[in-house]
Design a protein around this motif. Structure first.
Motif, PDB file in Angstrom:
ATOM      1  N   GLU A 161       5.432  16.567 -10.114  1.00 51.07           N
ATOM      2  CA  GLU A 161       6.593  17.295 -10.603  1.00 51.07           C
ATOM      3  C   GLU A 161       7.556  17.556  -9.440  1.00 51.07           C
ATOM      4  O   GLU A 161       8.727  17.245  -9.511  1.00 51.07           O
ATOM      5  CB  GLU A 161       6.166  18.622 -11.239  1.00 51.07           C
ATOM      6  CG  GLU A 161       5.291  18.442 -12.472  1.00 51.07           C
ATOM      7  CD  GLU A 161       4.720  19.766 -12.941  1.00 51.07           C
ATOM      8  OE1 GLU A 161       5.020  20.798 -12.313  1.00 51.07           O
ATOM      9  OE2 GLU A 161       3.975  19.760 -13.932  1.00 51.07           O
ATOM     10  N   GLY A 162       7.010  18.113  -8.356  1.00 48.21           N
ATOM     11  CA  GLY A 162       7.798  18.301  -7.156  1.00 48.21           C
ATOM     12  C   GLY A 162       8.984  19.213  -7.340  1.00 48.21           C
ATOM     13  O   GLY A 162       9.941  19.173  -6.575  1.00 48.21           O
ATOM     14  N   GLY A 163       8.967  20.024  -8.378  1.00 51.31           N
ATOM     15  CA  GLY A 163      10.081  20.919  -8.595  1.00 51.31           C
ATOM     16  C   GLY A 163      11.383  20.184  -8.825  1.00 51.31           C
ATOM     17  O   GLY A 163      12.462  20.714  -8.587  1.00 51.31           O
TER      18      GLY A 163
ATOM     19  N   ARG B 211      14.008  13.481  -2.835  1.00 48.64           N
ATOM     20  CA  ARG B 211      14.309  13.864  -1.458  1.00 48.64           C
ATOM     21  C   ARG B 211      13.237  13.396  -0.476  1.00 48.64           C
ATOM     22  O   ARG B 211      13.383  13.604   0.738  1.00 48.64           O
ATOM     23  CB  ARG B 211      14.477  15.382  -1.360  1.00 48.64           C
ATOM     24  CG  ARG B 211      15.612  15.926  -2.232  1.00 48.64           C
ATOM     25  CD  ARG B 211      15.761  17.430  -2.065  1.00 48.64           C
ATOM     26  NE  ARG B 211      16.710  17.983  -3.021  1.00 48.64           N
ATOM     27  CZ  ARG B 211      18.032  18.055  -2.834  1.00 48.64           C
ATOM     28  NH1 ARG B 211      18.549  17.574  -1.714  1.00 48.64           N
ATOM     29  NH2 ARG B 211      18.820  18.588  -3.741  1.00 48.64           N
ATOM     30  N   SER B 212      12.166  12.783  -0.969  1.00 46.48           N
ATOM     31  CA  SER B 212      11.054  12.373  -0.117  1.00 46.48           C
ATOM     32  C   SER B 212      10.871  10.862  -0.132  1.00 46.48           C
ATOM     33  O   SER B 212      11.018  10.219  -1.178  1.00 46.48           O
ATOM     34  CB  SER B 212       9.756  13.030  -0.604  1.00 46.48           C
ATOM     35  OG  SER B 212       8.635  12.521   0.098  1.00 46.48           O
TER      36      SER B 212
ATOM     37  N   LEU C  92       6.038  17.312  -2.228  1.00 46.82           N
ATOM     38  CA  LEU C  92       6.665  16.064  -2.650  1.00 46.82           C
ATOM     39  C   LEU C  92       5.798  14.844  -2.361  1.00 46.82           C
ATOM     40  O   LEU C  92       5.895  13.844  -3.066  1.00 46.82           O
ATOM     41  CB  LEU C  92       8.033  15.894  -1.965  1.00 46.82           C
ATOM     42  CG  LEU C  92       9.016  17.058  -2.123  1.00 46.82           C
ATOM     43  CD1 LEU C  92      10.366  16.663  -1.545  1.00 46.82           C
ATOM     44  CD2 LEU C  92       9.155  17.478  -3.581  1.00 46.82           C
ATOM     45  N   ARG C  93       4.992  14.920  -1.293  1.00 44.26           N
ATOM     46  CA  ARG C  93       4.067  13.826  -0.977  1.00 44.26           C
ATOM     47  C   ARG C  93       2.843  14.419  -0.297  1.00 44.26           C
ATOM     48  O   ARG C  93       2.975  15.127   0.694  1.00 44.26           O
ATOM     49  CB  ARG C  93       4.736  12.805  -0.034  1.00 44.26           C
ATOM     50  CG  ARG C  93       3.823  11.637   0.347  1.00 44.26           C
ATOM     51  CD  ARG C  93       4.538  10.601   1.216  1.00 44.26           C
ATOM     52  NE  ARG C  93       4.760  11.071   2.587  1.00 44.26           N
ATOM     53  CZ  ARG C  93       5.424  10.382   3.521  1.00 44.26           C
ATOM     54  NH1 ARG C  93       5.944   9.203   3.218  1.00 44.26           N
ATOM     55  NH2 ARG C  93       5.579  10.876   4.736  1.00 44.26           N
TER      56      ARG C  93
ATOM     57  N   VAL D 128       4.792  15.876   2.780  1.00 41.32           N
ATOM     58  CA  VAL D 128       6.201  16.257   2.661  1.00 41.32           C
ATOM     59  C   VAL D 128       6.311  17.445   1.712  1.00 41.32           C
ATOM     60  O   VAL D 128       5.846  17.384   0.569  1.00 41.32           O
ATOM     61  CB  VAL D 128       7.072  15.092   2.151  1.00 41.32           C
ATOM     62  CG1 VAL D 128       8.535  15.541   2.040  1.00 41.32           C
ATOM     63  CG2 VAL D 128       6.965  13.884   3.071  1.00 41.32           C
ATOM     64  N   VAL D 129       6.921  18.519   2.212  1.00 41.77           N
ATOM     65  CA  VAL D 129       7.108  19.749   1.451  1.00 41.77           C
ATOM     66  C   VAL D 129       8.592  20.110   1.473  1.00 41.77           C
ATOM     67  O   VAL D 129       9.209  20.117   2.544  1.00 41.77           O
ATOM     68  CB  VAL D 129       6.276  20.897   2.052  1.00 41.77           C
ATOM     69  CG1 VAL D 129       6.632  22.234   1.411  1.00 41.77           C
ATOM     70  CG2 VAL D 129       4.784  20.615   1.881  1.00 41.77           C
ATOM     71  N   SER D 130       9.159  20.396   0.314  1.00 46.96           N
ATOM     72  CA  SER D 130      10.543  20.867   0.273  1.00 46.96           C
ATOM     73  C   SER D 130      10.563  22.390   0.239  1.00 46.96           C
ATOM     74  O   SER D 130       9.732  23.018  -0.421  1.00 46.96           O
ATOM     75  CB  SER D 130      11.286  20.310  -0.943  1.00 46.96           C
ATOM     76  OG  SER D 130      10.757  20.819  -2.148  1.00 46.96           O
TER      77      SER D 130
END
Length: 312
Positions: A209-211, A216-217, A187-188, A176-178
């Motif tokens: 961290e995922g920004g 959202r994931s 994100l995952r 999973v990428v935002s």
């Protein structure tokens, strides 16, 4: 025992009447519903025992259908062109709030979307004509099902149709990428690796961290993918009553090995199936050999840390 596989036509009919369908993907089996039908989506949360703050991924037939519900910038389009159909989910601003309902998006202003690599899943979604949400077809927190039998065992009670697409080739959930506000964040982790994504769009925000976009994931709960037996990771051998899931030559009993040759793709494909098989033996615990952290190993280690209830 699992029932016989239903036809695609029957699955489409069930989706259209607000019912749930077990579908195959290349990653794991999913429990699918019409993404725009809030009552059907609520039935997924109930069947899985899934917390409603945990958003669902909208599965679509192609990139055109994806852009009907999500707003893609040039980097999102580049990622879609490179990795779709396949095990990559993109989180982007929502365009159509009715095509993927508020409950499916956990009330967020973003939507998670992907085109699955499994040809039968795409054909089913195409015939349905609308996005479907399809989280893993297991009860929340359990190992994801990668065979038809395991999917039916977990959530077959809630499904009005089930499609047997054979064993899942990838075996771990999608990457999973935002892509939000001009920034790309992991994100995952999954089988589309950090290295492959960064080669296309440049450095990603560090996983964990995922920004600031981790909410959202799906798949981010600390205890997740867990069998009933406690899981111990980075183990050299099995303690009394444990089963060791080995990795690499000479690591434990070959019949429990994730990969006797040390192949990360084989280990990913076997991971959840081995966890389930070991758990059925009712051991005192399940130990897992160390897994390299590079490439697909990042995703395998993420799933194992969550199965053990530890995310460092």
């Amino acid at each position: 025992m699992p029932r016989a596989s239903d036809s695609d036509a029957e699955a489409v009919r069930v989706l259209g009447t607000g019912g749930l369908v077990i579908i195959p993907t290349e990653t794991v089996y999913g429990l699918a519903a019409d993404a725009g039908n809030a009552e059907a989506v609520a039935a997924i949360f109930e069947a899985k025992g899934r917390p409603r703050f945990n958003p669902l991924i909208a599965h679509v037939a192609d990139a055109m259908q994806a852009e009907a519900v999500a707003l893609f910038d040039p980097r999102a389009r580049a990622l879609a062109e490179a990795f779709w159909p396949g095990p990559l989910t993109l989180v982007a601003p929502v365009r159509d709030r009715t095509g993927v309902c508020d409950l499916a998006r956990a009330g967020l202003d973003s939507v998670a979307v992907r085109v699955p690599g499994h040809a039968r899943a795409r054909a089913l979604i195409s015939a349905f004509g609308r996005p479907v949400v399809a989280p893993s077809a297991n009860r929340s927190g359990r190992p994801s099902p990668t065979t038809f039998a395991d999917a039916v065992e977990e959530t077959g009670f809630a499904a009005r149709a089930a499609i047997n697409g054979g064993p899942c080739a990838v075996g771990v959930e999608s990457t999973v990428v935002s892509v939000l506000d001009g920034r790309v964040a992991l994100l995952r982790p999954g089988s589309v690796t950090r290295e492959e994504i960064e080669a296309l769009v440049g450095p990603l925000a560090r996983f964990g961290e995922g920004g600031g976009e981790g909410h959202r994931s799906p798949g981010r709960l600390t205890l997740h993918y867990a069998p009933d037996a406690p899981v111990r990771i980075e183990a050299a051998d099995a303690r009394g009553g444990e089963i060791l899931l080995g990795f690499g030559p000479g690591a434990g009993d070959p019949r429990w090995s994730l990969s006797p040759t040390g192949d990360l793709r084989e280990a990913a494909a076997n991971l959840f199936r081995r966890l389930r098989e070991a758990d059925r033996e009712r051991p005192t615990g399940i130990a897992v050999s160390p897994i390299p952290a590079h490439g697909l190993g990042e995703a395998i280690n993420d799933r194992l840390r969550r199965a053990a209830g530890y995310v460092g």
